[in-house]
Enzyme design. Structure first.
Site, PDB file in Angstrom:
ATOM      1  N   LYS A 268      -9.529  18.219 -11.808  1.00 33.58           N
ATOM      2  CA  LYS A 268     -10.815  17.535 -11.712  1.00 33.58           C
ATOM      3  C   LYS A 268     -11.102  16.661 -12.911  1.00 33.58           C
ATOM      4  O   LYS A 268     -12.068  15.928 -12.916  1.00 33.58           O
ATOM      5  CB  LYS A 268     -11.956  18.507 -11.407  1.00 33.58           C
ATOM      6  CG  LYS A 268     -12.166  19.640 -12.329  1.00 33.58           C
ATOM      7  CD  LYS A 268     -13.304  20.511 -11.749  1.00 33.58           C
ATOM      8  CE  LYS A 268     -13.159  21.943 -12.183  1.00 33.58           C
ATOM      9  NZ  LYS A 268     -13.904  22.868 -11.352  1.00 33.58           N
TER      10      LYS A 268
ATOM     11  N   LYS B 283      -0.304  18.304 -11.298  1.00 35.44           N
ATOM     12  CA  LYS B 283      -1.089  18.931 -10.234  1.00 35.44           C
ATOM     13  C   LYS B 283      -2.436  18.227 -10.073  1.00 35.44           C
ATOM     14  O   LYS B 283      -2.876  17.513 -10.949  1.00 35.44           O
ATOM     15  CB  LYS B 283      -1.377  20.396 -10.615  1.00 35.44           C
ATOM     16  CG  LYS B 283      -0.154  21.238 -10.791  1.00 35.44           C
ATOM     17  CD  LYS B 283      -0.532  22.686 -11.076  1.00 35.44           C
ATOM     18  CE  LYS B 283      -1.301  22.855 -12.372  1.00 35.44           C
ATOM     19  NZ  LYS B 283      -1.679  24.228 -12.680  1.00 35.44           N
TER      20      LYS B 283
ATOM     21  N   LYS C  79     -11.313  22.404 -27.632  1.00 36.42           N
ATOM     22  CA  LYS C  79     -12.685  21.886 -27.516  1.00 36.42           C
ATOM     23  C   LYS C  79     -13.165  21.325 -28.852  1.00 36.42           C
ATOM     24  O   LYS C  79     -13.874  20.313 -28.880  1.00 36.42           O
ATOM     25  CB  LYS C  79     -13.623  22.997 -27.031  1.00 36.42           C
ATOM     26  CG  LYS C  79     -13.195  23.512 -25.656  1.00 36.42           C
ATOM     27  CD  LYS C  79     -14.352  23.655 -24.696  1.00 36.42           C
ATOM     28  CE  LYS C  79     -13.871  23.815 -23.264  1.00 36.42           C
ATOM     29  NZ  LYS C  79     -13.865  25.212 -22.819  1.00 36.42           N
TER      30      LYS C  79
END
Ligand code: TRP
Length: 332
Positions: A198, A195, A113
């Site tokens: 989102k 996979k 982050k």
């Protein structure tokens, strides 16, 4: 014998997709009869990125509606918003005194982050694993069903629990990630790469809120080729992925018939994709419609959240009283 305690948090950002369904929600539903389950929307955690107040509320409602639409029964589990349990931030504060800056800075999710958003390295982001620990320990949770990406956070929760117990006496059990073993299934992305997710290629991910046409369009774009030329040849990975998707939502007979067509080189991927699209629609549409109807009924969502919070607060109040006493915060 009383049931063992399960705790898990659900992120309130982003739409839920088929990977979330098979990776998390379906497993929550399976656990609700055998365990004492606390499932919550992690709305405090989402504040690290400063969401718009309007969006926050809609996101929390959507997460509740989608989870119930997938089969989570609010009468069987405690389904609540993290922010409705004031004992969580209280325990978080206590635990923060036992968490060290150095160890928090080393956490890979924190480092990611920092790299992605160097202008928003706030203290909440740094102490994210401490808040997560409070979420789990507030109910003395033993099993924490999470994906691989969260396992290190659960390990930290275990360390913080040990540290608290060592300093103040045995209060908390040690939580472990709950592994679904053989029930863990892969939900491949439609573009043949990895996979469903989102945050990456949205067109290669099927969301539980997608309408029928969107599902059809996305499925028809799935990567295939002109088919095998030798019988019983090995499937390239992107073709294995298409068959894996069939396995998730189609009947055994459909799967068998396309497998036979593949093996004798008569397969027509256009037909396969049409069938897959219809089977996906049959699977997703009822969940979507149920979630949509629930979101339109705000009083129902509010009732679920209120009842969930009431259940969760009973357990949270008992734990926080014990933690305060262990620390010495019991003055009268
Ligand atoms: N961090 C988790 C995620 O990103 C969500 C979460 C918050 C959680 N608190 C938790 C999961 C406690 C398990 C237990 O998915």
């Amino acid at each position: 014998m009383s049931k063992e305690i399960v705790v898990s948090g659900i992120r309130s950002t982003g739409y839920l997709h088929l990977g979330n369904y098979f990776g998390a929600m379906r497993n929550y539903v399976k656990m609700q009869d055998d365990y004492n389950c606390y499932f919550f929307v992690a709305d405090y955690h989402s504040l690290t990125t400063h969401p718009d107040p309007k969006d926050l509320r809609a996101n929390v409602y959507r997460v509740v509606a989608e989870n119930v639409a997938c089969g989570l029964d609010p009468d069987k589990v405690a389904l609540y918003a993290q922010s409705d349990i004031p004992e969580i931030p209280e325990l978080y504060l206590m635990l923060n005194m036992l968490a060290y800056k150095g160890e928090l800075e080393k956490v890979p999710t924190f480092k990611d982050k920092v790299r992605l958003n160097p202008d928003n390295v706030n203290a909440g982001l740094l102490t994210y694993p401490v808040l997560m620990t409070a979420d789990i320990l507030i109910h003395k949770g033993k099993h924490v069903p999470v994906g691989k990406d969260q396992e290190q956070h659960v390990e930290m929760a275990r360390n913080f629990a040990q540290r608290f117990n060592h300093r103040y006496g045995e209060v908390f059990p040690e939580p472990y990630p709950f592994n679904f073993g053989s029930t863990l299934v892969k939900v491949p992305s439609l573009d043949g790469n990895g996979k469903m997710s989102k945050s990456e290629n949205l067109n290669a991910t099927l969301f539980l809120a997608d309408d029928d046409d969107t599902i059809r369009k996305k499925v028809m774009k799935t990567k295939t080729d002109s088919g095998p030329t030798e019988s019983n040849s090995e499937m390239p990975e992107y073709i294995q992925n298409v068959f894996q998707l069939l396995r998730l939502v189609s009947t055994e007979a459909t799967l068998q018939s396309f497998t036979n067509n593949y093996n004798d080189c008569t397969i027509r991927y256009g037909d396969l994709k049409k069938q897959l699209a219809e089977d996906m629609i049959a699977f997703i549409a009822p969940i979507r419609e149920k979630a949509k109807a629930m979101q339109a009924d705000e009083s129902l969502i509010q009732k679920i959240l209120k009842e969930g919070a009431a259940k969760a607060r009973v357990s949270a109040a008992a734990t926080i009283a014990e933690a305060r006493k262990a620390i010495g915060i019991n003055y009268y």
